[in-house]
Design a protein around this motif. Structure first.
Motif, short mmCIF file in Angstrom:
data_model
loop_
_atom_site.label_atom_id
_atom_site.label_comp_id
_atom_site.label_asym_id
_atom_site.label_seq_id
_atom_site.Cartn_x
_atom_site.Cartn_y
_atom_site.Cartn_z
N MET A 59 12.70 -11.61 102.22
CA MET A 59 14.13 -11.90 102.28
C MET A 59 14.53 -12.19 103.72
O MET A 59 14.21 -11.43 104.64
CB MET A 59 14.94 -10.72 101.75
CG MET A 59 14.62 -10.33 100.31
SD MET A 59 14.77 -11.68 99.11
CE MET A 59 16.51 -12.12 99.29
N PHE A 82 23.06 -6.92 98.73
CA PHE A 82 21.69 -7.12 98.26
C PHE A 82 21.00 -5.78 98.00
O PHE A 82 20.35 -5.60 96.96
CB PHE A 82 20.90 -7.92 99.30
CG PHE A 82 19.45 -8.06 98.97
CD1 PHE A 82 19.03 -8.99 98.03
CD2 PHE A 82 18.48 -7.25 99.56
CE1 PHE A 82 17.69 -9.11 97.67
CE2 PHE A 82 17.14 -7.37 99.22
CZ PHE A 82 16.75 -8.30 98.28
N LEU A 88 17.60 -14.37 91.79
CA LEU A 88 16.45 -14.02 92.62
C LEU A 88 15.18 -13.80 91.80
O LEU A 88 14.14 -14.42 92.09
CB LEU A 88 16.76 -12.76 93.44
CG LEU A 88 15.59 -12.19 94.25
CD1 LEU A 88 15.12 -13.17 95.30
CD2 LEU A 88 15.97 -10.85 94.88
N LYS A 134 22.17 -4.10 94.89
CA LYS A 134 21.73 -4.77 93.66
C LYS A 134 20.26 -4.55 93.36
O LYS A 134 19.86 -4.40 92.20
CB LYS A 134 22.03 -6.27 93.78
CG LYS A 134 21.92 -7.05 92.47
CD LYS A 134 22.31 -8.50 92.69
CE LYS A 134 22.36 -9.28 91.38
NZ LYS A 134 23.54 -8.94 90.58
N TYR A 135 19.43 -4.48 94.41
CA TYR A 135 17.99 -4.51 94.16
C TYR A 135 17.21 -3.29 94.64
O TYR A 135 16.00 -3.23 94.45
CB TYR A 135 17.38 -5.77 94.77
CG TYR A 135 17.71 -6.99 93.96
CD1 TYR A 135 17.09 -7.22 92.72
CD2 TYR A 135 18.67 -7.91 94.38
CE1 TYR A 135 17.41 -8.32 91.95
CE2 TYR A 135 19.00 -9.02 93.60
CZ TYR A 135 18.36 -9.21 92.40
OH TYR A 135 18.68 -10.29 91.62
N ASN A 138 26.59 -9.00 103.26
CA ASN A 138 25.61 -9.69 102.41
C ASN A 138 24.36 -8.83 102.21
O ASN A 138 23.79 -8.78 101.11
CB ASN A 138 25.24 -11.05 103.00
CG ASN A 138 24.64 -10.94 104.39
OD1 ASN A 138 25.02 -10.08 105.20
ND2 ASN A 138 23.70 -11.81 104.71
N ARG A 139 23.94 -8.13 103.26
CA ARG A 139 22.76 -7.27 103.15
C ARG A 139 23.09 -6.01 102.34
O ARG A 139 22.24 -5.54 101.57
CB ARG A 139 22.26 -6.89 104.55
CG ARG A 139 21.77 -8.08 105.36
CD ARG A 139 21.25 -7.64 106.72
NE ARG A 139 20.73 -8.77 107.48
CZ ARG A 139 20.14 -8.65 108.67
NH1 ARG A 139 20.03 -7.45 109.23
NH2 ARG A 139 19.67 -9.71 109.30
N LEU A 146 17.86 -12.64 105.37
CA LEU A 146 19.30 -12.53 105.18
C LEU A 146 20.01 -12.52 106.53
O LEU A 146 19.68 -11.71 107.40
CB LEU A 146 19.64 -11.25 104.40
CG LEU A 146 18.92 -11.09 103.06
CD1 LEU A 146 19.38 -9.82 102.36
CD2 LEU A 146 19.16 -12.31 102.18
N ASP A 167 25.24 -14.25 95.21
CA ASP A 167 25.20 -12.90 94.65
C ASP A 167 23.78 -12.49 94.24
O ASP A 167 23.58 -11.45 93.62
CB ASP A 167 26.14 -12.79 93.44
CG ASP A 167 25.72 -13.70 92.28
OD1 ASP A 167 24.74 -14.47 92.43
OD2 ASP A 167 26.38 -13.65 91.22
N TYR A 168 22.79 -13.33 94.59
CA TYR A 168 21.37 -13.05 94.35
C TYR A 168 21.03 -12.94 92.86
O TYR A 168 19.97 -12.43 92.49
CB TYR A 168 20.94 -11.75 95.04
CG TYR A 168 21.38 -11.64 96.48
CD1 TYR A 168 20.76 -12.39 97.48
CD2 TYR A 168 22.44 -10.81 96.84
CE1 TYR A 168 21.17 -12.30 98.80
CE2 TYR A 168 22.86 -10.72 98.16
CZ TYR A 168 22.23 -11.47 99.13
OH TYR A 168 22.65 -11.39 100.43
#
Length: 333
Positions: free
Chosen positions: A229, A190, A282, A193-194, A186-187, A231, A278-279
């Protein structure tokens, strides 16, 4: 700031609970004779009857320990896997041992239990004392106590208002080695993606992606950001408690695990900002609360109210004793 100066600064300004004080307190605590504590146990437990918050305390005990005398389990397997309190040994991180010992010392040392150290995110086959469990599913055998609290139970005094913070979210944490069981997917997703986004400051502590690597940040440095965040890692996110005690807001997808903090009772967009797995929403969520600071303040106020229930040390002690007593009574008929 050089790497050496940065490490020195972090050591003395991290904002985390000092480990040397924790171990010193436990060293002193072990000097109290167990028979003395055992003799005082009934007196401590009788305090429940005179407390105005008795029903609340019992509801917390019910939450942590879902065992009853009718709970089915393999008695022979329990006797084989369990140990007497007096023979409990350190397994895994020593903080589990010391946190459990703080309360097990009050009881008859011939009683048997299973102390399961580590990050537990699955249903156990036998009733055991644990730090964590899944929020969903049958977790009856996972009896929660306040373990690894030196790392997980940190509250802060944040003097910076939400409106005075940066209009950004920050993530700092371990992601783990790619393609290994230690990787926190999950991290990783993230960060992929960002990383590099103008509204999200992403940095990894350790790991294998050189472009993500950063030095550790102190808790006060995190508090410059409106959003932090939170997470989950192996089980819960260890920063969730201190973020909720601050004037920043925690952001997380649906929570999967819980501890003594009763994460299963937290409500998205009430105690923290909830986002999709899937953020994908956000930035929209962040922009909404930046544009509506009064709504952000409502979440902060709700988070502070939730935190307040864990600040009464005497009550926390009584709840811990009652949880362990219920477990030991059921498992030692």
């Amino acid at each position: 700031m050089s790497d050496l100066k940065r490490k020195f600064y972090y050591t003395f300004h991290s904002g985390k609970n000092p480990k040397f004080i924790y171990y010193l307190v436990n060293f002193v605590r072990q000097a109290v004779p167990k028979p003395l504590l055992n003799a005082m146990l009934d007196h401590e437990l009788r305090k429940l009857d005179s407390r105005p918050d008795k029903e609340y305390i019992l509801s917390r005990v019910d939450y942590y320990c879902r065992l009853t005398a009718e709970t089915p389990y393999d008695r022979e397997a329990f006797l084989k896997a369990s140990t007497e309190l007096r023979h409990t040994k350190k397994t895994g991180a020593s903080v589990y041992y010391y946190d459990a010992l703080e309360f097990s010392r009050w009881f008859n040392q011939s009683l048997r239990w299973i102390l399961q150290a580590g990050d537990i995110d699955y249903a156990l086959p036998l009733p055991s004392i644990v730090k964590s469990r899944l929020i969903e599913g049958d977790m009856t055998n996972n009896v929660i106590m306040k373990l690894e609290k030196v790392r997980h139970f940190i509250f802060v005094k944040d003097r910076l208002k939400f409106t005075d913070k940066k209009d950004m979210a920050i993530f700092r944490g371990k992601i783990g080695q790619a393609n290994s069981k230690e990787m926190k997917r999950n991290r990783y997703d993230f960060a992929c993606k960002y990383f590099g986004h103008p509204m999200v400051d992403v940095g990894e502590i350790g790991g294998v992606e050189p472009k993500w690597q950063v030095q550790k940040m102190t808790i006060p440095e995190h508090l410059d950001y409106k959003f932090i965040m939170s997470l989950e890692g192996n089980d819960v996110a260890s920063n969730l408690k201190w973020v909720m005690s601050s004037n920043s807001i925690a952001i997380s997808p649906k929570l999967r695990c819980e501890t003594w903090f009763m994460e299963g009772k937290l409500k998205p967009d009430y105690h923290y900002i909830g986002v999709e797995e899937d953020y994908s929403d956000l930035i929209d969520k962040m922009e909404y609360y930046i544009a509506h600071p009064e709504k952000a303040q409502e979440i902060i106020d709700h988070a502070h109210e939730y935190i307040d229930q864990f600040r009464d040390r005497e009550r926390e002690k009584l709840i811990s004793l009652l949880v362990l007593k219920r477990y030991l009574d059921i498992m030692n008929p």
